[in-house]
Design an enzyme around this catalytic site. Structure first.
Site, PDB file in Angstrom:
ATOM      1  N   LYS A  74       0.858  -1.184   0.000  1.00  0.00           N
ATOM      2  CA  LYS A  74       0.000   0.000   0.000  1.00  0.00           C
ATOM      3  C   LYS A  74       0.896   1.238   0.000  1.00  0.00           C
ATOM      4  O   LYS A  74       1.918   1.270   0.709  1.00  0.00           O
ATOM      5  CB  LYS A  74      -0.890  -0.041   1.251  1.00  0.00           C
ATOM      6  CG  LYS A  74      -1.914   1.070   1.357  1.00  0.00           C
ATOM      7  CD  LYS A  74      -2.801   0.873   2.595  1.00  0.00           C
ATOM      8  CE  LYS A  74      -3.904   1.905   2.706  1.00  0.00           C
ATOM      9  NZ  LYS A  74      -4.802   1.636   3.858  1.00  0.00           N
ATOM     10  N   SER A 149      -9.724   1.639   2.655  1.00  0.00           N
ATOM     11  CA  SER A 149      -8.839   2.433   1.832  1.00  0.00           C
ATOM     12  C   SER A 149      -7.777   1.621   1.094  1.00  0.00           C
ATOM     13  O   SER A 149      -7.217   2.108   0.115  1.00  0.00           O
ATOM     14  CB  SER A 149      -8.139   3.486   2.702  1.00  0.00           C
ATOM     15  OG  SER A 149      -7.332   2.874   3.670  1.00  0.00           O
ATOM     16  N   SER A 173      -9.926  -0.749   6.867  1.00  0.00           N
ATOM     17  CA  SER A 173      -9.331  -0.651   5.528  1.00  0.00           C
ATOM     18  C   SER A 173      -8.597  -1.878   5.010  1.00  0.00           C
ATOM     19  O   SER A 173      -8.162  -1.875   3.857  1.00  0.00           O
ATOM     20  CB  SER A 173      -8.384   0.541   5.472  1.00  0.00           C
ATOM     21  OG  SER A 173      -9.140   1.713   5.370  1.00  0.00           O
TER      22      SER A 173
END
Ligand code: GLN
Length: 473
Positions: A74, A149, A173
């Protein structure tokens, strides 16, 4: 091929890390333009890491438990020299001078980081639609969001670009995008995984965790990244727990609570999936009881005071002096303001304003102070529930993957995507999402298993029972 099998084949010399990295690059090239999963593909770094693994094998050394396994990161995780944006214009062009502890541990275990994945800006969102670089599309249905997210990391795994990925979970997330993309995602106990080198959103809630296509792969990756790190003062003072060895422990003798508040308001197919999961666990020897934890209903409100409050403080450092973007103006104050105005997107600005308001002198007690009290109540409520049962069961999300734009004009509707996942973060405990069942449009649904701090081994073993039934093995 799953990560566990890949690493075994590389260690036995049956395939090479270079070959696996090239295959991963091919899969990324085939769909990245369509899906917008990777913001940066680190082809050169990946091939160099793969070559180091192959060289170690050639020298007769063991490159580690993730030998040659491609992994996606990420883009809020720092890797030295690799562009890191948090999907924000304010960090555009910034390259971290050091690597996150998790990245160092991956490299030490022989994993091959392929690049940085898209996310909601500063991890604020549930769909990747707040990314300054455009949304990620769900590989299972490109008209829908992958969740967020950590949407890019979930999509990388679901699209077969990498068998593993890392995300961060502040309010859901990891678990929410895992559920929406039909893969496994784990939010570890607060402090289990070092956050050194994770760009902070809400420091009392953030945790790094794994995405994988199977429970076994998630367990392996979590074992590699977990364990004490002196560089993170919130890191638990103990080594990584043993997870893979307990995967087949089953659930015989376990007491599992099906929580009313964790299915309330979910789509009918999702409620059915959770109830079917309860019967499967019961058939495998667990006792399942239905219970209610009314405090969980307060989670969302407390979270949207605590998380923005912490974010407003954490994001104060983006002042145009130290990182990324700078918009020049007549003096320093004007430069700060112009940089932040141009660099942050609408959702980030909304959070900074919410948080600043909640912390302001006149309102601190009424908002932030109240939210902290609710957080304590929630922690106590979980503790009470765990006197009676050892694991909790519920839905991960209220719905399957939704279409683009369907929640962007209504922040409250978007915030509600995390209504079932947020309580775990407030309590600092462990939870995971495992694919189980199908919902609207035949899209995957996720079932959530929750436990007290350090219960990951037990949660993974229960998830394995569900996965085995789902796969018919
Ligand atoms: N969707 C939640 C939020 O917007 C949680 C995000 C996260 O876990 N990073 O804050």
């Amino acid at each position: 091929m799953n990560a566990t099998a890949m690493a075994e084949r590389v260690r036995r010399g049956e395939t090479s890390a270079r070959f696996l990295a090239e295959e991963s690059l091919r899969a990324i090239r085939a769909r990245n333009e369509e899906l917008n999963v990777f913001l940066h593909v680190d082809e050169h770094g990946a091939m160099a890491a793969a070559a180091r693994v192959d060289d170690a094998i050639a020298r007769g050394e063991d490159p580690g438990r993730l030998a040659g396994v491609p992994i996606a990161l990420k883009d809020n995780l720092c890797q030295v020299g690799v562009p890191t944006t948090c999907s924000s214009r304010i960090l555009e062009g910034w390259r971290p001078p050091y690597s996150a502890t998790v990245v160092e541990r991956l490299l030490d275990a022989g994993a091959v980081p392929m690049g940085k994945t898209n996310l909601d800006e500063f991890a604020m969102g549930s769909s990747t639609e707040t990314s300054a670089f455009g949304p990620t599309r769900n590989p299972l249905d490109p008209t829908r969001v992958p969740g967020g997210s950590s949407g890019g990391s979930a999509a990388a795994v679901a699209a077969g670009m990498t068998p593993l990925a890392l995300g961060s979970d502040t309010g859901g997330s990891i678990r929410q995008p895992a559920a929406l993309c039909g893969i496994v995602g784990v939010k570890p106990t607060y402090g289990l995984v070092s956050r050194y080198g994770l760009i902070a959103f809400a420091s009392s809630l953030d945790q790094i965790g794994p995405f994988a296509t199977s429970v076994a792969d998630a367990a392996l990756l979590l074992e590699v990244i977990a364990g004490h790190d002196p560089m993170d003062s919130t890191s638990l003072p103990e080594p990584a727990p043993s997870l893979v060895a307990h995967l087949d422990d089953g659930v015989a003798g376990r007491r599992i609570g099906l929580v009313r508040e964790l299915i309330e308001g979910a789509d009918a197919e999702i409620v059915t999936a959770v109830e079917r999961a309860a019967s499967v666990l019961e058939a495998a020897g667990a006792t399942v009881v239905e219970l209610s934890i009314p405090e969980l209903r307060l989670g969302l409100s407390a979270y949207y005071l605590i998380a923005p409050a912490e974010a407003s403080s954490n994001l104060a450092r983006y002042d145009g002096v130290r990182y990324g973007l700078r918009v020049t103006d007549e003096d320093v104050t004007a430069m700060n303001e112009a940089t932040r105005t141009a660099g942050f997107g609408a959702e980030v600005k909304r959070r900074i304003m919410l948080g600043t308001y909640a912390l302001s002198a006149g309102y601190y007690d009424a908002y932030y102070g109240q939210a902290l009290k609710v957080r304590t109540q929630m922690r106590d409520a979980f503790k009470r529930a765990y006197r009676d049962v050892d694991t909790l069961l519920g839905a991960t999300t209220p719905s399957v993957a939704f279409t683009f734009g369907s929640k962007t004009n209504d922040p409250m509707a978007m915030y509600l995507s995390d209504v079932f996942t947020i309580p775990t973060n407030l309590a600092g405990e462990a939870a995971l999402s495992v694919p189980f069942g199908r919902g609207e449009a035949d899209l995957p649904t996720g079932v959530q298993l929750l436990g007290p701090g350090r219960s990951e081994a037990r949660l993974l073993a229960a998830a394995k029972v569900l996965e085995d039934v789902e796969r018919g093995s």
